[in-house]
Write an enzyme that holds these catalytic residues in place. Structure first.
Site, PDB file in Angstrom:
ATOM      1  N   ASP A 154      -9.081   5.345  -1.752  1.00  0.00           N
ATOM      2  CA  ASP A 154      -7.974   6.001  -2.460  1.00  0.00           C
ATOM      3  C   ASP A 154      -8.569   6.798  -3.626  1.00  0.00           C
ATOM      4  O   ASP A 154      -9.789   6.900  -3.768  1.00  0.00           O
ATOM      5  CB  ASP A 154      -6.925   4.974  -2.919  1.00  0.00           C
ATOM      6  N   GLU A 166       0.828  -1.210   0.000  1.00  0.00           N
ATOM      7  CA  GLU A 166       0.000   0.000   0.000  1.00  0.00           C
ATOM      8  C   GLU A 166       0.862   1.259   0.000  1.00  0.00           C
ATOM      9  O   GLU A 166       0.561   2.231  -0.681  1.00  0.00           O
ATOM     10  CB  GLU A 166      -0.944   0.013   1.211  1.00  0.00           C
ATOM     11  N   TYR A 223      -6.745   6.119   4.769  1.00  0.00           N
ATOM     12  CA  TYR A 223      -6.867   5.167   3.667  1.00  0.00           C
ATOM     13  C   TYR A 223      -6.049   3.896   3.929  1.00  0.00           C
ATOM     14  O   TYR A 223      -6.564   2.774   3.857  1.00  0.00           O
ATOM     15  CB  TYR A 223      -6.412   5.802   2.330  1.00  0.00           C
TER      16      TYR A 223
END
Ligand code: SF4
Length: 446
Positions: free
Chosen positions: A159, A58, A141
């Site tokens: 996102d 991520e 997020y």
């Protein structure tokens, strides 16, 4: 297509006091999850629920494409397979592994967070979303992505791709005109007006299916990345087209979340390959960028790049090693209260330097390193982009002066802010991408 009954079906979704689930939500979940499970790309981080691996992916995927990330992700996990190895990592090795991905603060934050997890959480990745979000470099997020994918928490992870999908599905405009209403308060009487971002998050919260939050997180992002693209989306084969308000209205533009582009700035600079020795003894001089600079902490060829980048940023401080090898700070521009006259004179000098690049290069080496190279020759020009700056970099070669003429601090093979690097060992160094390009543009030398 069955028209959506806006007021009846969607507004309850927005009322946080209303526990009823509108019928369209299960249908939306079924359509999107079914599509995702049939069509999703096979990506390495989707084969695991290990929070460490998902976290690394991520963070790497922020501002970076999937295709670029995959080899970095695999190399990173092979070198640092778990939290403890990352926590114990050497910063220089970490930055070298990150070299080329950009936004190096992300790598430093990863290591800082790994150390916190080892020290405060006994080396186990925390499951509590608040504890995840409290770690350096992790926002709402990323915390949502880790919590939903790895710990089965019914939390959204919005996102840019997911935000665009939700904005289009529910036709969310800025500021609050949503769902075909002109109401200033579409979120129920008594609710305060929400920004578009807050509205998107509010809807995303309600959409997460408790039985499959991880797949849902991935499915929304997958749709945004593959079909619901910023421009030219593939609505014709979209699994949720029948439920999409923007598609029904035939106008996606107001819901596409396009941000105005920052105008690109062209920055002219020079980098110098200062060499000493030949064959196995050949060495190239590198200097370390100050920690407070753009791309701070990386090694770079000496030259005018740092100063030109700082000037293009409209003012900041730059750090360079002085002739004694200590880091000195010079300010450019009007930030931090420095005199405007100083910033102006430096800018004027940069303009003059563009007209007289040889003099500029000699001045930069003399003032920052106390070094007067011999045989300064302009060679190639390379281009590189850093955020919105288009760099045009003249590459120069120069021979180091005789050892007796090299300033004493630079005679050592390695100081705090300089390094005489073996060209065959550059791959293991956190070297700035502009310098890497400059070096590879030169003809092979022995
Ligand atoms: Fe996006 Fe088009 Fe699908 Fe709507 S129909 S979600 S705009 S791809």
């Amino acid at each position: 297509m069955t028209p959506l009954r806006l007021g009846d079906s969607l507004l309850p979704l927005m009322n946080t006091d209303d526990a009823r689930t509108p019928p369209e939500v299960p249908r939306l979940r079924r359509s999107l999850l079914g599509w995702y499970r049939r069509e999703a790309r096979d990506l390495p981080w989707r084969r695991t629920r290990d929070p460490y691996a998902v976290w690394i992916s991520e963070v790497m995927l922020q501002q970076t494409t999937v295709a670029t990330v995959i080899p970095y992700y695999e190399r990173f996990l092979s070198r640092f397979p778990d939290l403890r190895s990352l926590a114990a990592s050497d910063e220089e090795e970490l930055l070298a592994l990150w070299s080329g991905l950009g936004y190096y603060r992300r790598a430093r934050n990863l290591r800082a967070a790994a150390r916190i997890i080892v020290e405060r959480h006994g080396g186990r990745f925390p499951e509590d979303p608040a504890a995840i979000q409290a770690l350096p470099g992790i926002g709402r997020y990323t915390a949502g992505a880790i919590a939903s994918n790895c710990f089965g928490k019914a939390l959204p992870a919005v996102d840019t791709n997911a935000a665009r999908v939700v904005a289009r599905l529910y036709a969310i405009e800025e500021p609050q005109r949503a769902y075909g209403t002109r109401s200033k308060r579409p979120f129920g009487s008594g609710s305060r007006a929400l920004s578009r971002t807050a509205a998107i998050w509010r809807i995303a919260e309600k959409l997460v299916p408790p039985e499959a939050p991880g797949d849902w997180t991935q499915a929304l992002m997958e749709l945004g990345a593959t079909l619901c693209r910023p421009s030219s989306p593939d609505c014709g084969i979209c699994p949720v087209a029948e439920q999409c308000l923007a598609f029904e209205r035939g106008d996606l533009e107001p819901y596409s979340l396009a941000r105005p582009r920052t105008a690109a700035v062209t920055v002219h600079a020079s980098l110098v390959v200062v060499e000493r020795g030949r064959g196995r003894e050949q060495r190239i001089l590198l200097v370390r960028r100050g920690a407070d600079q753009l791309l701070g902490g990386l090694w770079e060829l000496p030259g005018t790049l740092a100063e030109a980048l700082a000037a293009s940023a409209g003012g900041s401080a730059i750090s360079e090693p002085d002739a004694q090898g200590k880091s000195i700070r010079r300010r450019i521009g009007r930030r931090n209260g420095e005199p405007a006259a100083q910033g102006k004179s430096i800018r004027r000098r940069i303009r003059t330097d563009r007209r007289e690049p040889r003099r500029a290069v000699a001045r930069a080496l003399a003032s920052s390193l106390g070094l007067e190279p011999t045989g300064l020759v302009r060679s190639e020009e390379v281009r590189h982009t850093v955020t919105h700056r288009r760099l045009r970099i003249a590459v120069w070669t120069a021979a180091a002066p005789a050892i007796g003429s090299i300033p004493r601090p630079l005679r050592t093979s390695r100081g705090q802010n300089h390094l005489w690097a073996n060209p065959r060992a550059l791959a293991a160094l956190p070297l700035g991408a502009a310098s890497r390009k400059a070096l590879s543009a030169l003809p092979a030398r022995t």
